[in-house]
Motif scaffolding. Structure first.
Motif, PDB file in Angstrom:
ATOM      1  N   PHE A   1       0.915  -1.141   0.013  1.00 13.48           N
ATOM      2  CA  PHE A   1      -0.030  -0.044  -0.027  1.00 13.48           C
ATOM      3  C   PHE A   1       0.956   1.183   0.012  1.00 13.48           C
ATOM      4  N   VAL A   2       0.175   2.368  -0.484  1.00 11.66           N
ATOM      5  CA  VAL A   2       0.971   3.612  -0.267  1.00 11.66           C
ATOM      6  C   VAL A   2       0.379   4.028   1.036  1.00 11.66           C
ATOM      7  N   ALA A   3       1.397   4.511   1.693  1.00 12.18           N
ATOM      8  CA  ALA A   3       1.107   4.892   3.261  1.00 12.18           C
ATOM      9  C   ALA A   3       1.582   6.342   3.627  1.00 12.18           C
ATOM     10  N   LYS A   4       0.497   6.997   4.506  1.00 11.37           N
ATOM     11  CA  LYS A   4       1.026   8.274   5.026  1.00 11.37           C
ATOM     12  C   LYS A   4       1.397   8.179   6.573  1.00 11.37           C
ATOM     13  N   LEU A   5       2.728   8.564   6.731  1.00 13.69           N
ATOM     14  CA  LEU A   5       3.271   8.428   8.029  1.00 13.69           C
ATOM     15  C   LEU A   5       3.659   9.467   8.677  1.00 13.69           C
ATOM     16  N   GLU A   6       3.164   9.633  10.135  1.00 13.46           N
ATOM     17  CA  GLU A   6       3.608  10.735  10.966  1.00 13.46           C
ATOM     18  C   GLU A   6       4.556  10.250  12.075  1.00 13.46           C
ATOM     19  N   ILE A   7       5.660  10.728  12.168  1.00  9.70           N
ATOM     20  CA  ILE A   7       6.788  10.403  13.346  1.00  9.70           C
ATOM     21  C   ILE A   7       6.781  11.498  14.106  1.00  9.70           C
ATOM     22  N   LYS A   8       6.759  11.422  15.479  1.00  9.63           N
ATOM     23  CA  LYS A   8       6.912  12.305  16.274  1.00  9.63           C
ATOM     24  C   LYS A   8       8.283  12.371  16.945  1.00  9.63           C
ATOM     25  N   LEU A   9       9.199  13.322  16.672  1.00  6.26           N
ATOM     26  CA  LEU A   9      10.596  13.140  17.376  1.00  6.26           C
ATOM     27  C   LEU A   9      10.557  14.499  18.284  1.00  6.26           C
TER      28      LEU A   9
END
Length: 231
Positions: free
Chosen positions: A135-143
């Motif tokens: 799948f094409v996925a949207k990722l949100e990473i909190k650093l």
């Protein structure tokens, strides 16, 4: 259509012994993780589903029974993954056969030819779980206080986790908000995941990070599992 990468875990096999297995795995474009020690593989098998496990007998650092208990425990991602034992000697094979049906599926002597190993692994793959898709996925990473948002392709996605194709690296344990759509359903699947492994250049076919799902939003898990059952 591009062939789906199959992931295999090889445990306890020395570099010299691995030369008997490597040609077939490399030629077939398997995604291979190899651990010389069983204790080093325990954490990985508790988090990442593998389609086939290839395990040396005897193991160099722990009893096989203890390793099989970890693989086959309730909730393990590898609970139903086929497992091939490679016996180090003729005497070891007789003892290894005792574990067939008790966590192991087949036994093969290490000195067998590449063709024989290929035949056994191919047979095991016919019964391996194949609940995977891209799948094409949207990722949100909190650093810290910042957010990193990326769009990427997933590989080998399954009910418990997935491989994310990306050239970015995040520390193990980093939590990622994941969003993607499945089939004809316009409603996105939303989940929280964490990084559990990194691919290695020269070993893995795809560069990226492996994550496991921690939780799902709303009815995302129900819809996601129902979709995987249809694959």
């Amino acid at each position: 259509m591009k062939q789906k990468t199959r992931n295999v875990l090889v445990v306890g096999v020395s570099p010299e012994e691995f030369t008997r297995v490597a040609p077939f795995l490399e030629r077939s474009s398997f995604d291979v993780d190899r651990f010389p020690s069983a204790s080093g593989a325990i954490e990985l098998i508790s988090q990442v589903p593998f389609e086939v496990l290839i395990v040396r007998f005897p193991l160099p650092d722990m009893e096989l029974e203890d390793f099989l208990d970890a693989v086959r425990r309730d909730g393990s991602p590898c609970l139903r993954s086929p497992l091939l034992l490679l016996s180090a000697s003729a005497g070891d094979r007789e003892e290894a056969e005792r574990y067939v049906g008790r966590g192991a599926n087949r036994v093969l002597p290490l000195e067998e030819t590449e063709r024989a190993i290929q035949r056994e692994v191919s047979a095991l793959l016919q019964v391996a779980p194949r609940k995977a898709a891209r799948f094409v996925a949207k990722l949100e990473i909190k650093l810290g206080g910042a957010k990193d948002m990326i769009i990427c392709q997933t590989e080998n996605i399954s009910a418990s986790g997935m491989l994310i194709k990306t050239d970015r690296r995040y520390d193990k344990g980093t939590q990622i908000a994941v969003e993607f759509t499945i089939g004809d359903d316009p409603r996105p699947i939303q989940a929280l995941a964490e990084v559990v492994r990194h691919t290695m250049i020269g070993r893995d076919q795809v560069g990226g990070i492996g994550v496991r799902f921690l939780s799902f939003t709303g009815d995302s898990q129900r819809r996601f599992n129902a979709y995987l059952e249809q694959l």
